[in-house]
Design a protein around this motif. Structure first.
Motif: not given
Length: 132
Positions: A100-101, A106-109, A115-116
């Motif tokens: 999970i970490a 992953h999604w943070s990266t 730059g969403y």
């Protein structure tokens, strides 16, 4: 960044000492932390990790293990893996906490790297959580 890792390490190790070692801090605390600040550090972690804490000890240790893996900090991973198992965490729970970490990282990266737009992101998440 190195200073932040040191702070996180000290907090992690202090949590380890309070939950596993009792009230007497271990040698590595005394050898690494400023003497004048140690008492207040132990009091603060006692508030987070003591009997009055909202999260149970196993959940806290699984969270700490996931964060430790992402920092990364070998000291923290070692301590929180041991602590989580001592609190009854199974191999499957350990693996899931670490996965999970990694998933969050992953999604943070992806989102940060691309730059969403944050306002668009918040609107999408709010819509997903809107009452049906």
């Amino acid at each position: 960044m190195k200073f932040m890792k040191i702070i996180i390490l000290v907090v992690t190790l202090s949590i380890f000492a309070t939950t596993v070692m009792g009230q007497e801090p271990p040698k590595f605390y005394k050898d690494t932390y400023p003497e004048h600040a140690l008492k207040s550090r132990l009091e603060a972690e006692g508030a987070l990790m003591g009997k009055g804490a909202t999260l149970d000890a196993k959940t806290r240790e699984l969270i700490a293990l996931g964060v430790s893996a992402q920092i990364p900090c070998v000291y923290c991973v070692y301590a929180h893996d041991k602590n989580a198992r001592a609190e009854g965490a199974t191999e499957a729970e350990i693996r899931e906490a670490v996965a999970i970490a990694a998933h969050v990282r992953h999604w943070s990266t992806v989102l940060n790297g691309m730059g969403y737009d944050f306002e668009d992101f918040k609107a999408e998440v709010d819509k997903m959580h809107a009452p049906k």
